[in-house]
Design an enzyme around this catalytic site. Structure first.
Site, PDB file in Angstrom:
ATOM      1  N   PRO A 188       0.838  -1.208   0.000  1.00 44.57           N
ATOM      2  CA  PRO A 188       0.000   0.000   0.000  1.00 44.57           C
ATOM      3  C   PRO A 188       0.870   1.253   0.000  1.00 44.57           C
ATOM      4  O   PRO A 188       2.067   1.179   0.328  1.00 44.57           O
ATOM      5  CB  PRO A 188      -0.784  -0.123   1.305  1.00 44.57           C
ATOM      6  N   ARG A 198      -0.165   1.846  -6.238  1.00 46.24           N
ATOM      7  CA  ARG A 198      -0.430   3.275  -6.141  1.00 46.24           C
ATOM      8  C   ARG A 198       0.742   4.026  -6.781  1.00 46.24           C
ATOM      9  O   ARG A 198       1.910   3.661  -6.583  1.00 46.24           O
ATOM     10  CB  ARG A 198      -0.574   3.727  -4.685  1.00 46.24           C
ATOM     11  N   GLU A 233      -2.098  11.185 -10.780  1.00 46.62           N
ATOM     12  CA  GLU A 233      -3.301  10.772 -11.529  1.00 46.62           C
ATOM     13  C   GLU A 233      -4.585  11.460 -11.067  1.00 46.62           C
ATOM     14  O   GLU A 233      -5.549  11.543 -11.835  1.00 46.62           O
ATOM     15  CB  GLU A 233      -3.496   9.246 -11.454  1.00 46.62           C
ATOM     16  N   HIS A 242      -5.709   3.295 -14.110  1.00 41.97           N
ATOM     17  CA  HIS A 242      -6.231   2.728 -12.848  1.00 41.97           C
ATOM     18  C   HIS A 242      -7.431   1.804 -13.120  1.00 41.97           C
ATOM     19  O   HIS A 242      -8.485   1.961 -12.513  1.00 41.97           O
ATOM     20  CB  HIS A 242      -6.634   3.865 -11.894  1.00 41.97           C
TER      21      HIS A 242
HETATM   22  P1  NAD Z   1      -3.028  -6.367   1.482  1.00 42.48           P
HETATM   23  O1  NAD Z   1      -3.237  -5.536   2.708  1.00 42.48           O
HETATM   24  O2  NAD Z   1      -3.655  -7.719   1.413  1.00 42.48           O
HETATM   25  O3  NAD Z   1      -1.462  -6.560   1.215  1.00 42.48           O
HETATM   26  C1  NAD Z   1      -0.535  -5.527   1.382  1.00 42.48           C
HETATM   27  C2  NAD Z   1       0.775  -6.166   1.795  1.00 42.48           C
HETATM   28  O4  NAD Z   1       1.734  -5.113   1.920  1.00 42.48           O
HETATM   29  C3  NAD Z   1       0.697  -6.897   3.135  1.00 42.48           C
HETATM   30  O5  NAD Z   1       1.266  -8.192   3.008  1.00 42.48           O
HETATM   31  C4  NAD Z   1       1.501  -6.030   4.082  1.00 42.48           C
HETATM   32  O6  NAD Z   1       2.200  -6.771   5.080  1.00 42.48           O
HETATM   33  C5  NAD Z   1       2.455  -5.360   3.135  1.00 42.48           C
HETATM   34  N1  NAD Z   1       2.929  -4.092   3.659  1.00 42.48           N
HETATM   35  C6  NAD Z   1       2.193  -3.133   4.208  1.00 42.48           C
HETATM   36  N2  NAD Z   1       2.974  -2.125   4.592  1.00 42.48           N
HETATM   37  C7  NAD Z   1       4.227  -2.452   4.255  1.00 42.48           C
HETATM   38  C8  NAD Z   1       5.476  -1.831   4.418  1.00 42.48           C
HETATM   39  N3  NAD Z   1       5.580  -0.620   4.958  1.00 42.48           N
HETATM   40  N4  NAD Z   1       6.538  -2.469   3.985  1.00 42.48           N
HETATM   41  C9  NAD Z   1       6.426  -3.700   3.428  1.00 42.48           C
HETATM   42  N5  NAD Z   1       5.286  -4.342   3.266  1.00 42.48           N
HETATM   43  C10 NAD Z   1       4.195  -3.732   3.677  1.00 42.48           C
HETATM   44  O7  NAD Z   1      -3.498  -5.441   0.282  1.00 42.48           O
HETATM   45  P2  NAD Z   1      -3.916  -5.923  -1.174  1.00 42.48           P
HETATM   46  O8  NAD Z   1      -5.391  -6.178  -1.209  1.00 42.48           O
HETATM   47  O9  NAD Z   1      -2.965  -6.961  -1.640  1.00 42.48           O
HETATM   48  O10 NAD Z   1      -3.696  -4.546  -1.997  1.00 42.48           O
HETATM   49  C11 NAD Z   1      -2.389  -4.037  -2.214  1.00 42.48           C
HETATM   50  C12 NAD Z   1      -2.508  -2.665  -2.847  1.00 42.48           C
HETATM   51  O11 NAD Z   1      -3.044  -2.772  -4.168  1.00 42.48           O
HETATM   52  C13 NAD Z   1      -3.499  -1.708  -2.159  1.00 42.48           C
HETATM   53  O12 NAD Z   1      -2.900  -1.070  -1.054  1.00 42.48           O
HETATM   54  C14 NAD Z   1      -3.818  -0.735  -3.253  1.00 42.48           C
HETATM   55  O13 NAD Z   1      -2.896   0.342  -3.204  1.00 42.48           O
HETATM   56  C15 NAD Z   1      -3.569  -1.516  -4.529  1.00 42.48           C
HETATM   57  N6  NAD Z   1      -4.806  -1.699  -5.327  1.00 42.48           N
HETATM   58  C16 NAD Z   1      -4.818  -1.238  -6.614  1.00 42.48           C
HETATM   59  C17 NAD Z   1      -5.954  -1.399  -7.397  1.00 42.48           C
HETATM   60  C18 NAD Z   1      -6.017  -0.951  -8.857  1.00 42.48           C
HETATM   61  O14 NAD Z   1      -7.108  -0.954  -9.443  1.00 42.48           O
HETATM   62  N7  NAD Z   1      -4.907  -0.589  -9.482  1.00 42.48           N
HETATM   63  C19 NAD Z   1      -7.081  -2.005  -6.842  1.00 42.48           C
HETATM   64  C20 NAD Z   1      -7.022  -2.482  -5.519  1.00 42.48           C
HETATM   65  C21 NAD Z   1      -5.878  -2.315  -4.773  1.00 42.48           C
END
Ligand code: NAD
Length: 336
Positions: free
Chosen positions: A209, A237, A266, A298
């Site tokens: 994230p 992001r 964006e 996106h």
């Molecule tokens: P999630 O919470 O399941 O996974 C995030 C992972 O990042 C976790 O394993 C967590 O431990 C790790 N993490 C968090 N902070 C961290 C840090 N400081 N250092 C290292 N690792 C860290 O989330 P997800 O559902 O897999 O989503 C991930 C990201 O995808 C979201 O945060 C969002 O930004 C992005 N996303 C994008 C779209 C799109 O349409 N492009 C849609 C949904 C989500």
């Protein structure tokens, strides 16, 4: 009751209308607007107790105050992320705010792979050529993914789904996360520090994230550490990558390909049609000119499945508010 929904695409409108009409605790009507929630559009919500906003809606304190003054009591955000919501102000105003805590991670993981393969195998260029009846192959050479190394930054729900696909390709797996994911370890993923991941991986995909600690996690130094022939994909992001630094490296002729579904500037641009305007963003204008770069706006989450789940959860969140229930999706009020 009639609910007002901002930032609804023409694809989504009938789905949203049907979901509100058919809900067991309904039926409710929904008025759909394609404009996004902002200071300019918030006054339209006057008289609507319940308002729904899309991922790029502005839910800053100023907008929340306009909504509250117009009689709004509940905001149903149709996305997972809520970095655009001023939760403190929502609390002060006594609003209820909900989000969609989770939906199909496959939507985003599969799209990240689509970007990776599009840039690796030059699909966009090839398609432009064949439309021109230019059937030459020169310049379209890609690389097998099998036997190469995938580096996954963030192995949560989406990162794990991405890793499973990489495993299917027969790739070596490197991961970086605060907490190793046992499912990824089982697939053979080796957790390393991010310096090693950047240096070793043939394909780097970002799934952490956006936080203060991850802002520009791919900065000039990280980009320099990467292999010249790496593929870099960002479907998380935009703020994870220092875009100016990326442009500098691309100008130097580096990287097999870069696939970006998100861009740090964006907001206010993606999801809108600017095709008839002078281009104001020089960085994005430069980025889209590189032959090895593909930018999408996106859309990784935009599948029937994910959008269906987002809508179903939003309708449930509204029903919960009306019945005085809380759920994992309730951001404000806080759990007692
Ligand atoms: P999630 O919470 O399941 O996974 C995030 C992972 O990042 C976790 O394993 C967590 O431990 C790790 N993490 C968090 N902070 C961290 C840090 N400081 N250092 C290292 N690792 C860290 O989330 P997800 O559902 O897999 O989503 C991930 C990201 O995808 C979201 O945060 C969002 O930004 C992005 N996303 C994008 C779209 C799109 O349409 N492009 C849609 C949904 C989500």
């Amino acid at each position: 009751m009639e609910i007002l929904a901002f930032g609804v695409t023409a694809d989504e409108e009938p789905l949203l209308a049907r979901a509100f009409r058919d809900h067991s605790e309904g039926p409710h009507e929904v008025r759909c607007l394609d404009v996004f929630l902002s200071e300019d559009t918030a006054p339209i919500a006057a008289g609507y107790e319940i308002v729904s906003s899309s991922v790029n809606g502005d839910l800053s304190g100023r907008v929340l105050r306009i909504l509250a003054a117009g009689g709004t009591r509940m905001v149903a955000q149709r996305s997972t992320g809520f970095n655009n919501v001023d939760l403190d102000e929502a609390r002060r105003l006594g609003l209820t705010v909900s989000r969609v805590a989770s939906y199909s991670p496959y939507s985003v993981a599969e799209f990240a792979w689509a970007l990776a393969m599009a840039v690796n195998r030059r699909i966009v260029r090839a398609s432009h050529r064949t439309r021109d009846f230019d059937f030459r192959l020169n310049g379209l050479m890609g690389r097998d993914m099998h036997g190469r190394t995938a580096g996954v930054l963030g192995t949560g729900r989406i990162g794990e789904a991405f890793t499973r696909i990489a495993h299917g390709f027969g790739m070596n797996l490197l991961g970086w996360d605060l907490v190793p994911n046992p499912a990824c370890v089982e697939l053979g993923m080796r957790y390393v520090d991010k310096g090693e991941l950047f240096a070793e991986a043939d394909l780097i995909s970002l799934h952490v994230p956006l936080l203060d600690s991850t802002h520009h996690i791919v900065d000039a130094a990280a980009l320099k550490a990467m292999r010249d022939d790496a593929v870099l994909v960002n479907s998380s992001r935009g703020g994870l990558i220092d875009t100016e630094a990326l442009v500098t490296e691309l100008r130097a002729g580096r990287f097999t390909g870069v696939g970006l579904d998100v861009y740090e500037a964006e907001a206010g641009l993606f999801f809108t049609d600017r095709s008839l305007e002078a281009v104001a963003d020089d960085t994005l204008a430069r980025l889209v000119t590189f032959p090895n770069v593909v930018v999408t706006s996106h859309q990784a989450y935009y599948t029937q499945d994910a959008v269906g789940q987002i809508i179903a959860t939003t309708v449930r969140n509204v029903a919960d508010y009306m019945a005085g229930r809380r759920s994992e999706n309730t951001l404000v009020p806080d759990a007692a």
